[in-house]
Scaffold this motif. Structure first.
Motif, short mmCIF file in Angstrom:
data_model
loop_
_atom_site.label_atom_id
_atom_site.label_comp_id
_atom_site.label_asym_id
_atom_site.label_seq_id
_atom_site.Cartn_x
_atom_site.Cartn_y
_atom_site.Cartn_z
N ASP A 1 0.89 -1.25 0.08
CA ASP A 1 -0.06 0.06 0.12
C ASP A 1 0.84 1.31 -0.13
O ASP A 1 0.32 2.40 0.09
N GLY A 2 2.07 0.92 -0.25
CA GLY A 2 3.15 2.26 -0.50
C GLY A 2 3.65 2.78 1.23
O GLY A 2 4.44 3.54 1.17
N THR A 3 3.38 2.20 2.13
CA THR A 3 3.83 2.46 3.42
C THR A 3 5.50 2.03 3.43
O THR A 3 5.80 0.78 3.20
N GLY A 4 6.35 2.97 3.62
CA GLY A 4 7.73 2.67 3.95
C GLY A 4 7.96 2.04 5.45
O GLY A 4 7.47 2.94 6.27
N LEU A 5 8.53 1.14 5.54
CA LEU A 5 9.02 0.75 6.80
C LEU A 5 10.71 0.79 6.78
O LEU A 5 11.21 -0.03 6.34
N ALA A 6 11.06 1.51 7.68
CA ALA A 6 12.71 1.33 8.02
C ALA A 6 13.16 0.56 9.09
O ALA A 6 12.16 0.20 9.83
N ALA A 7 14.20 -0.08 8.99
CA ALA A 7 14.90 -0.83 9.96
C ALA A 7 16.44 -0.88 10.03
O ALA A 7 16.74 -0.78 8.89
N GLY A 8 16.83 -1.25 11.17
CA GLY A 8 18.20 -1.40 11.30
C GLY A 8 18.76 -2.49 10.58
O GLY A 8 19.82 -2.52 9.86
N GLN A 9 18.08 -3.68 10.55
CA GLN A 9 18.39 -4.73 9.53
C GLN A 9 16.91 -5.67 9.30
O GLN A 9 15.92 -5.24 9.81
N VAL A 10 17.06 -6.16 8.07
CA VAL A 10 15.75 -6.83 7.30
C VAL A 10 16.35 -8.22 7.36
O VAL A 10 17.44 -8.59 6.78
N VAL A 11 15.33 -9.00 7.73
CA VAL A 11 15.44 -10.56 7.70
C VAL A 11 14.35 -11.01 6.67
O VAL A 11 13.15 -10.72 6.81
N LEU A 12 14.88 -11.62 5.66
CA LEU A 12 14.21 -12.01 4.65
C LEU A 12 13.74 -13.50 5.10
O LEU A 12 14.67 -14.43 4.83
N ALA A 13 12.59 -13.81 5.52
CA ALA A 13 12.04 -15.29 5.96
C ALA A 13 10.71 -15.60 5.02
O ALA A 13 10.07 -15.99 5.88
N GLY A 14 10.80 -15.24 4.06
CA GLY A 14 9.63 -15.28 3.03
C GLY A 14 9.20 -16.68 2.54
O GLY A 14 8.41 -16.87 1.59
N GLY A 15 9.89 -17.77 3.01
CA GLY A 15 9.64 -19.13 2.35
C GLY A 15 9.85 -19.09 1.07
O GLY A 15 10.72 -18.60 0.51
N SER A 16 9.10 -19.85 0.30
CA SER A 16 8.99 -20.05 -1.19
C SER A 16 9.08 -18.73 -2.01
O SER A 16 9.44 -18.43 -2.93
N LEU A 17 8.57 -17.61 -1.18
CA LEU A 17 8.62 -16.24 -1.98
C LEU A 17 9.63 -15.45 -1.95
O LEU A 17 9.76 -14.39 -2.19
N SER B 1 23.43 -11.77 3.87
CA SER B 1 23.03 -12.15 2.06
C SER B 1 24.20 -11.77 1.26
O SER B 1 24.14 -12.15 0.24
N GLY B 2 25.15 -10.49 1.69
CA GLY B 2 25.86 -10.16 0.89
C GLY B 2 25.65 -8.71 0.57
O GLY B 2 26.63 -7.78 0.24
N LEU B 3 24.34 -8.27 0.92
CA LEU B 3 24.31 -6.95 1.08
C LEU B 3 24.06 -6.63 2.52
O LEU B 3 23.35 -7.13 3.35
N GLU B 4 24.72 -5.33 2.89
CA GLU B 4 24.63 -4.99 4.25
C GLU B 4 23.22 -4.73 4.66
O GLU B 4 22.53 -4.05 4.11
N GLY B 5 22.95 -5.29 5.94
CA GLY B 5 21.73 -4.90 6.53
C GLY B 5 20.40 -5.84 6.16
O GLY B 5 19.49 -5.71 6.61
N LEU B 6 20.75 -6.91 5.20
CA LEU B 6 19.84 -7.66 4.70
C LEU B 6 20.27 -9.31 5.07
O LEU B 6 21.47 -9.67 4.59
N VAL B 7 19.60 -9.74 5.87
CA VAL B 7 19.75 -11.04 6.36
C VAL B 7 19.04 -12.34 6.18
O VAL B 7 17.82 -11.97 5.85
N LEU B 8 19.23 -13.29 5.59
CA LEU B 8 18.41 -14.39 5.06
C LEU B 8 17.97 -15.37 6.22
O LEU B 8 19.05 -15.76 6.90
N ALA B 9 16.73 -16.11 6.24
CA ALA B 9 16.46 -17.31 7.05
C ALA B 9 15.39 -17.76 6.26
O ALA B 9 14.11 -17.58 6.23
#
Length: 394
Positions: A201-217, A335-343
């Motif tokens: 919906d266009g909302t921006g959410l800032a964070a110190g670190q982002v964890v991508l835990a979206g399963g198959s997506l 992940s190789g991109l600072e601030g992006l972590v994978l799970a």
């Protein structure tokens, strides 16, 4: 693109995906004092709604996956304390059972395959006992007369993934995790660092670190540099649920599994009277259709193991998507991109690996250090492989 508006408070950790992996990461991170938000339209959903919940580090052993075995065993060892802590924190009954697994063979080829698996288990220092067909039927009288032998593994346990997911939602809420019921549209990057996400919906959410835990997506989030997108694909699984009425008495006392006509089939009895039968493994892209063929094959194979299932009421048919990776092992850490972590990328072991994933991700998010047990599963193993291939002379 319309302008985005950004929420005022930026959490330390923003977890994209509210399945069991995302939720346990958020819960453990909040326990470490990190302000944490989970972004998912339906927290507690995902592959866990279809999973059978076998905690089967021993019987899930496959050739070439000995490194993954170490992580599976580390998580299995944590499960009793993890389940007790989660139950105490939430009051939820997780359906955790230390009932063991019986893997059986129906013909000479299956018997030879099981013998080979038993040898691999012994070489790996695992505890599994070979039984004759008669001994298998003594343990589980409902088994078919034609069972030729089997492996008894008392160290394999089970949990109800739906109850686990619901408990993790409650645990997150009580730990102060903010549940933002939306889905991420794209990752925001500034100065070669991930800084948050923009929702649909266009909302921006800032964070110190982002964890991508979206399963198959996980491999479909816009904004992630193309060379760092997780190599995750959807693997379809169809599952059936049957009811075991009281009049049948004890139908099965433990998980029973086998290879029938080259396909894996398992029957997982719950204490609440539910029997879960699964699961197909299909490379069908994003299709989640329950098919007549899938249902037929599961019932046919299960009937060969336990003929009495034809008397049970069929209560649910469902299909879901597991997040598969090229080596069937998860992606844990930077992940190789600072601030992006994978799970992500847990494939058939998501429920089993829930405790260890929460621990190692929270440790990394809090300290920047990835625990030793997770280091073989860093996402960089794939980017390093790709780089090596491109550098080879043609």
């Amino acid at each position: 693109m319309p302008p985005t508006h950004t929420s005022q408070r930026a959490p330390d950790v923003l977890v994209v995906g509210g399945g069991v992996i995302g939720l346990v990461t958020a819960w453990r991170s909040a326990q470490r004092g990190l302000a944490t938000t989970v972004l998912d339209p339906e927290p507690g959903g995902g592959a866990a709604q279809v999973a059978a919940g076998m905690l089967a580090a021993v019987t899930e052993l496959h050739y070439g996956e000995q490194t993954l075995l170490g992580l599976n065993l580390a998580s299995a060892l944590r499960y009793p304390d993890f389940a007790a802590e989660l139950t105490e924190a939430t009051g939820h009954d997780l359906g955790y059972r230390r009932c063991g697994t019986l893997a059986v063979a129906l013909d000479a080829d299956d018997r030879a395959h099981l013998r080979e698996l038993h040898a691999l288990q012994q070489q790996s220092g695992l505890d599994a006992q070979w039984l004759s067909g008669r001994e298998c039927r003594r343990l589980e009288p409902m088994l078919a007369p034609g069972v030729r032998g089997g492996l008894r593994v008392d160290g394999d346990h089970q949990i109800d993934p739906r109850r686990l997911a619901a408990a993790l939602v409650t645990a997150c809420e009580r730990a102060g995790v903010v549940l933002h019921r939306a889905w991420a549209d794209r990752l925001t990057v500034s100065g070669e660092r991930a800084t948050g996400v923009v929702t649909a919906d266009g909302t921006g959410l800032a964070a110190g670190q982002v964890v991508l835990a979206g399963g198959s997506l996980s491999g479909r989030l816009a904004g992630v540099p193309a060379d760092l997108l997780p190599p995750v694909r959807p693997v379809k699984g169809q599952v059936l649920r049957l009811a075991m009425p009281d009049r049948f008495g004890p139908f099965l006392s433990r998980t029973v599994r086998a290879v029938v006509r080259g396909s894996q089939v398992y029957l997982v009895p719950r204490e609440n009277g539910e029997l879960v039968i699964g699961a197909t493994s299909e490379e069908q892209g994003w299709d989640t259709t329950v098919t007549a063929g899938g249902v037929y094959e599961l019932l046919r194979d299960a009937h060969e193991l336990v003929p009495g299932i034809t008397e049970l009421p069929l209560t649910e048919t469902r299909a879901g998507l597991r997040p598969g990776t090229p080596d069937n092992a998860p992606l844990l850490g930077p992940s190789g991109l600072e601030g992006l972590v994978l799970a992500t990328g847990h494939h058939r072991n998501g429920v089993l690996l829930t405790p260890v994933t929460g621990d190692v991700l929270a440790e990394f998010l809090a300290t920047g250090e990835l625990p030793a047990e997770a280091r073989p599963f860093t996402p960089r193993r794939f980017t390093a492989t790709a780089a090596a291939l491109t550098e080879q002379p043609v």
